[in-house]
Design a protein around this motif. Structure first.
Motif, mmCIF file in Angstrom:
data_model
loop_
_atom_site.group_PDB
_atom_site.id
_atom_site.type_symbol
_atom_site.label_atom_id
_atom_site.label_comp_id
_atom_site.label_asym_id
_atom_site.label_seq_id
_atom_site.Cartn_x
_atom_site.Cartn_y
_atom_site.Cartn_z
ATOM 1 N N VAL A 1 0.836 -1.201 0.000
ATOM 2 C CA VAL A 1 0.000 0.000 0.000
ATOM 3 C C VAL A 1 0.869 1.247 0.000
ATOM 4 C CG1 VAL A 1 -1.624 1.357 1.364
ATOM 5 C CG2 VAL A 1 -1.987 -1.090 1.078
ATOM 6 N N LEU A 2 1.907 1.259 0.802
ATOM 7 C CA LEU A 2 2.790 2.415 0.879
ATOM 8 C C LEU A 2 3.406 2.720 -0.472
ATOM 9 C CD1 LEU A 2 4.254 4.523 2.683
ATOM 10 C CD2 LEU A 2 6.066 2.828 2.962
ATOM 11 N N ALA A 3 3.742 1.682 -1.239
ATOM 12 C CA ALA A 3 4.350 1.880 -2.544
ATOM 13 C C ALA A 3 3.428 2.654 -3.469
ATOM 14 C CB ALA A 3 4.701 0.525 -3.166
ATOM 15 N N VAL A 4 2.126 2.419 -3.341
ATOM 16 C CA VAL A 4 1.176 3.078 -4.225
ATOM 17 C C VAL A 4 0.840 4.483 -3.757
ATOM 18 C CG1 VAL A 4 -1.180 3.018 -5.098
ATOM 19 C CG2 VAL A 4 0.177 0.952 -5.063
ATOM 20 N N VAL A 5 0.651 4.667 -2.455
ATOM 21 C CA VAL A 5 0.116 5.927 -1.963
ATOM 22 C C VAL A 5 1.185 6.877 -1.443
ATOM 23 C CG1 VAL A 5 -2.043 4.808 -1.355
ATOM 24 C CG2 VAL A 5 -0.273 5.078 0.388
ATOM 25 N N SER A 6 2.454 6.536 -1.619
ATOM 26 C CA SER A 6 3.513 7.440 -1.196
ATOM 27 C C SER A 6 3.429 8.731 -2.006
ATOM 28 C CB SER A 6 4.888 6.790 -1.392
ATOM 29 O OG SER A 6 5.130 6.610 -2.761
ATOM 30 N N SER A 7 4.007 9.778 -1.486
ATOM 31 C CA SER A 7 3.882 11.081 -2.126
ATOM 32 C C SER A 7 4.435 11.080 -3.541
ATOM 33 C CB SER A 7 4.619 12.135 -1.289
ATOM 34 O OG SER A 7 5.983 11.778 -1.129
ATOM 35 N N ALA A 8 5.439 10.246 -3.808
ATOM 36 C CA ALA A 8 6.047 10.216 -5.136
ATOM 37 C C ALA A 8 5.118 9.627 -6.182
ATOM 38 C CB ALA A 8 7.355 9.422 -5.098
ATOM 39 N N TYR B 1 10.411 1.251 4.804
ATOM 40 C CA TYR B 1 9.089 1.192 5.432
ATOM 41 C C TYR B 1 9.207 0.848 6.915
ATOM 42 C CZ TYR B 1 4.546 -0.644 6.760
ATOM 43 O OH TYR B 1 3.380 -0.898 7.417
ATOM 44 N N LEU B 2 10.039 -0.151 7.241
ATOM 45 C CA LEU B 2 10.195 -0.561 8.630
ATOM 46 C C LEU B 2 10.815 0.551 9.463
ATOM 47 C CD1 LEU B 2 11.478 -4.220 8.087
ATOM 48 C CD2 LEU B 2 9.172 -3.460 8.712
ATOM 49 N N ALA B 3 11.767 1.295 8.859
ATOM 50 C CA ALA B 3 12.386 2.422 9.569
ATOM 51 C C ALA B 3 11.362 3.503 9.845
ATOM 52 C CB ALA B 3 13.553 2.971 8.754
ATOM 53 N N GLN B 4 10.483 3.741 8.868
ATOM 54 C CA GLN B 4 9.429 4.734 9.054
ATOM 55 C C GLN B 4 8.461 4.321 10.143
ATOM 56 O OE1 GLN B 4 6.735 5.175 5.762
ATOM 57 N NE2 GLN B 4 6.200 7.254 6.316
ATOM 58 N N GLN B 5 8.111 3.026 10.161
ATOM 59 C CA GLN B 5 7.208 2.538 11.190
ATOM 60 C C GLN B 5 7.825 2.665 12.577
ATOM 61 O OE1 GLN B 5 4.338 2.586 9.410
ATOM 62 N NE2 GLN B 5 3.737 0.817 10.637
ATOM 63 N N GLY C 1 -7.121 -5.543 -4.731
ATOM 64 C CA GLY C 1 -6.054 -6.091 -5.565
ATOM 65 C C GLY C 1 -4.700 -5.994 -4.895
ATOM 66 N N LEU C 2 -4.441 -4.875 -4.237
ATOM 67 C CA LEU C 2 -3.176 -4.715 -3.510
ATOM 68 C C LEU C 2 -3.009 -5.811 -2.470
ATOM 69 C CD1 LEU C 2 -3.016 -0.865 -2.916
ATOM 70 C CD2 LEU C 2 -1.380 -2.230 -4.204
ATOM 71 N N ARG C 3 -4.058 -6.001 -1.706
ATOM 72 C CA ARG C 3 -4.016 -7.019 -0.645
ATOM 73 C C ARG C 3 -3.791 -8.404 -1.233
ATOM 74 N NH1 ARG C 3 -8.811 -8.149 3.766
ATOM 75 N NH2 ARG C 3 -8.263 -10.292 4.265
ATOM 76 N N SER D 1 13.576 -7.967 5.226
ATOM 77 C CA SER D 1 14.012 -6.576 5.363
ATOM 78 C C SER D 1 14.874 -6.117 4.193
ATOM 79 C CB SER D 1 14.792 -6.398 6.677
ATOM 80 O OG SER D 1 15.954 -7.211 6.672
ATOM 81 N N THR D 2 15.318 -7.036 3.346
ATOM 82 C CA THR D 2 16.148 -6.670 2.187
ATOM 83 C C THR D 2 15.322 -6.560 0.910
ATOM 84 O OG1 THR D 2 16.674 -8.968 1.603
ATOM 85 C CG2 THR D 2 18.092 -7.893 3.223
ATOM 86 N N LEU D 3 14.021 -6.754 0.997
ATOM 87 C CA LEU D 3 13.180 -6.782 -0.192
ATOM 88 C C LEU D 3 12.773 -5.388 -0.658
ATOM 89 C CD1 LEU D 3 10.748 -9.686 0.733
ATOM 90 C CD2 LEU D 3 12.681 -9.783 -0.830
ATOM 91 N N THR D 4 12.438 -5.315 -1.937
ATOM 92 C CA THR D 4 11.821 -4.130 -2.524
ATOM 93 C C THR D 4 10.488 -4.537 -3.129
ATOM 94 O OG1 THR D 4 13.955 -3.120 -3.056
ATOM 95 C CG2 THR D 4 12.033 -2.321 -4.266
ATOM 96 N N CYS D 5 9.461 -3.749 -2.864
ATOM 97 C CA CYS D 5 8.132 -4.010 -3.391
ATOM 98 C C CYS D 5 7.802 -2.985 -4.471
ATOM 99 C CB CYS D 5 7.091 -3.922 -2.273
ATOM 100 S SG CYS D 5 5.390 -4.136 -2.846
ATOM 101 N N THR D 6 7.311 -3.470 -5.614
ATOM 102 C CA THR D 6 6.919 -2.589 -6.707
ATOM 103 C C THR D 6 5.473 -2.868 -7.095
ATOM 104 O OG1 THR D 6 9.172 -2.495 -7.594
ATOM 105 C CG2 THR D 6 7.384 -1.881 -9.082
#
Length: 217
Positions: free
Chosen positions: A24-31, A207-211, A84-86, A108-113
């Protein structure tokens, strides 16, 4: 909240929850928010991180571990962005048959797109698309077996693997389960659809650092 499958243990339940929220964060982030809002409608973000939208769009979720693919599943059918995201965050992380399920140690080493597919249209022929601009899907019915073969590549696949139009077709047919020789007549008969993709990525570590920062503030 994501309902955990009954087959999951306690540590996996935590991963499932973060998979969904990170997606979800990947989609709704400010960028990414303005880009997606321009094409797929208004996205409402609640305080608990859930997303509400009535817009339906094809989408794919991709997970990578240190630039290596760990899962990619989605749909070309129209689906609600929120559900769909879920669904595809979890399926791509744990149900992609090409890979072992994502483990806690590597998470923790993953990237989500997240890729939202737009502007799909039938190609005039099998070369009627641009590398670096379009994604491609094929659909071919074997006249001998009557089996329908179909497969899809997102736009970045051709760039990342340095494929040209010919090699893209070869790899797509292989992915679709068709292993006979690709002849000129087959290329003339195959249905090719091109599309564009809006995507945004986020590192799970960020994301984990932000949380963690949010929990201590």
């Amino acid at each position: 909240m994501v309902a955990s499958p009954c087959t999951c243990g306690n540590h996996e339940t935590g991963i499932l929850l973060v998979c969904y929220r990170c997606c979800v964060l990947a989609v709704v982030s400010s960028a990414a928010r303005s880009k997606i809002a321009d094409h797929v409608g208004i996205i409402v973000i609640y305080k608990d991180g859930t997303v509400c939208t009535e817009h339906r769009s094809p989408m794919f979720v991709t997970w990578k571990h240190k630039d290596e693919l760990r899962g990619c599943i989605g749909t070309t059918a129209l689906c609600l962005l929120s559900t769909g995201l879920r669904k595809y965050a979890l399926k791509s992380a744990f149900e992609d048959s090409r890979f072992d399920p994502i483990g806690k140690s590597e998470f923790s080493t993953l990237t989500c797109t997240v890729s939202v597919l737009t502007d799909d249209e039938m190609c005039k022929d099998w070369k009627d698309w641009e590398i670096g601009k379009h994604g491609v899907s094929i659909r071919y019915t074997d006249p001998k077996t009557k089996k329908v073969h179909h497969a899809l590549f997102l736009p970045e696949v051709m760039v990342d693997h340095e494929l040209n139009h010919c090699s893209t077709m070869e790899h797509l047919f292989e992915k679709a389960g068709y292993h006979d020789k690709i002849t000129k007549s087959i290329l003339e008969d195959v249905q090719v659809t091109r599309f564009r993709s809006m995507k945004h990525s986020v590192k799970v570590s960020e994301y984990l650092a932000q949380q963690k920062q949010n929990s201590t503030s």
